[in-house]
Design an enzyme around this catalytic site. Structure first.
Site, PDB file in Angstrom:
ATOM      1  N   GLU A   1       5.545  -9.431  15.343  1.00  0.00           N
ATOM      2  CA  GLU A   1       4.967  -9.816  16.624  1.00  0.00           C
ATOM      3  C   GLU A   1       5.038 -11.323  16.824  1.00  0.00           C
ATOM      4  OE1 GLU A   1       0.751  -9.248  19.018  1.00  0.00           O
ATOM      5  OE2 GLU A   1       1.175  -8.014  17.259  1.00  0.00           O
TER       6      GLU A   1
ATOM      7  N   ARG B   1       0.817  -1.220   0.000  1.00  0.00           N
ATOM      8  CA  ARG B   1       0.000   0.000   0.000  1.00  0.00           C
ATOM      9  C   ARG B   1       0.850   1.270   0.000  1.00  0.00           C
ATOM     10  NH1 ARG B   1      -4.787  -1.185   4.154  1.00  0.00           N
ATOM     11  NH2 ARG B   1      -3.039  -1.062   5.557  1.00  0.00           N
TER      12      ARG B   1
END
Length: 175
Positions: free
Chosen positions: A98, A61
């Protein structure tokens, strides 16, 4: 004000892509050509005084406005892709997520040495990917003069992590 216009179009999708995440969907922005032009001009107005020579956009994006900004400023655009997506010789940086790890690449042939580079992406959350791009730019001897994000989620103090590259942060929307 551009921030309010953008926020009125962005959709929040709860629990996507997993429970507890409030996903900010920017895709409705692209249905409004005038808003896209306003966003591009808002970035360009802030960036042109820094005299950038290259816009570096992060997959995927970051390509959307990154290319428009580069085109409007009349400067090159260089894509940063996920590992394995670029042909030819590449430079790669791995980084932790993460849960797990990832790697990003830039084509080694990209003309970035000694260039004034702006790193652009749609959204800044934890800063991990952007930090990896900063490392890539360092490997290529590029000077990172600014970071530009459509959205800043203000989740952590990312600025300390990214300051070694640049302390110029341009964001149009803050949550």
């Amino acid at each position: 004000m551009i921030e309010n216009k953008i926020k009125s179009v962005i959709q929040s999708i709860p629990d996507f892509p997993k429970a507890g995440i409030d996903y900010k969907d920017i895709m409705p922005i692209f249905e409004d050509a005038n808003l896209c032009s306003e966003i591009t001009l808002a970035f360009c107005d802030q960036l042109k005084k820094l005299n950038p020579e290259v816009i570096v956009g992060i997959e995927s994006r970051g390509f959307l406005f990154g290319m428009l900004i580069a085109n409007k400023l009349g400067i090159p655009f260089v894509p940063i892709r996920k590992k394995g997506k670029l042909p030819g010789k590449t430079l790669t940086v791995s980084y932790d997520l993460e849960y797990g790890s990832a790697a990003i690449e830039v084509q080694a042939s990209a003309s970035l040495a000694n260039k004034r580079v702006v790193i652009h992406d749609d959204l800044l959350a934890t800063g991990g990917t952007v930090d990896a791009v900063g490392k890539l730019m360092h490997q290529m001897n590029a000077e990172v003069i600014a970071f530009a994000f459509l959205i800043n989620l203000n989740l952590i103090d990312y600025q300390e992590k990214l300051k070694p590259y640049s302390d110029n942060f341009i964001t149009l929307v803050n949550y």
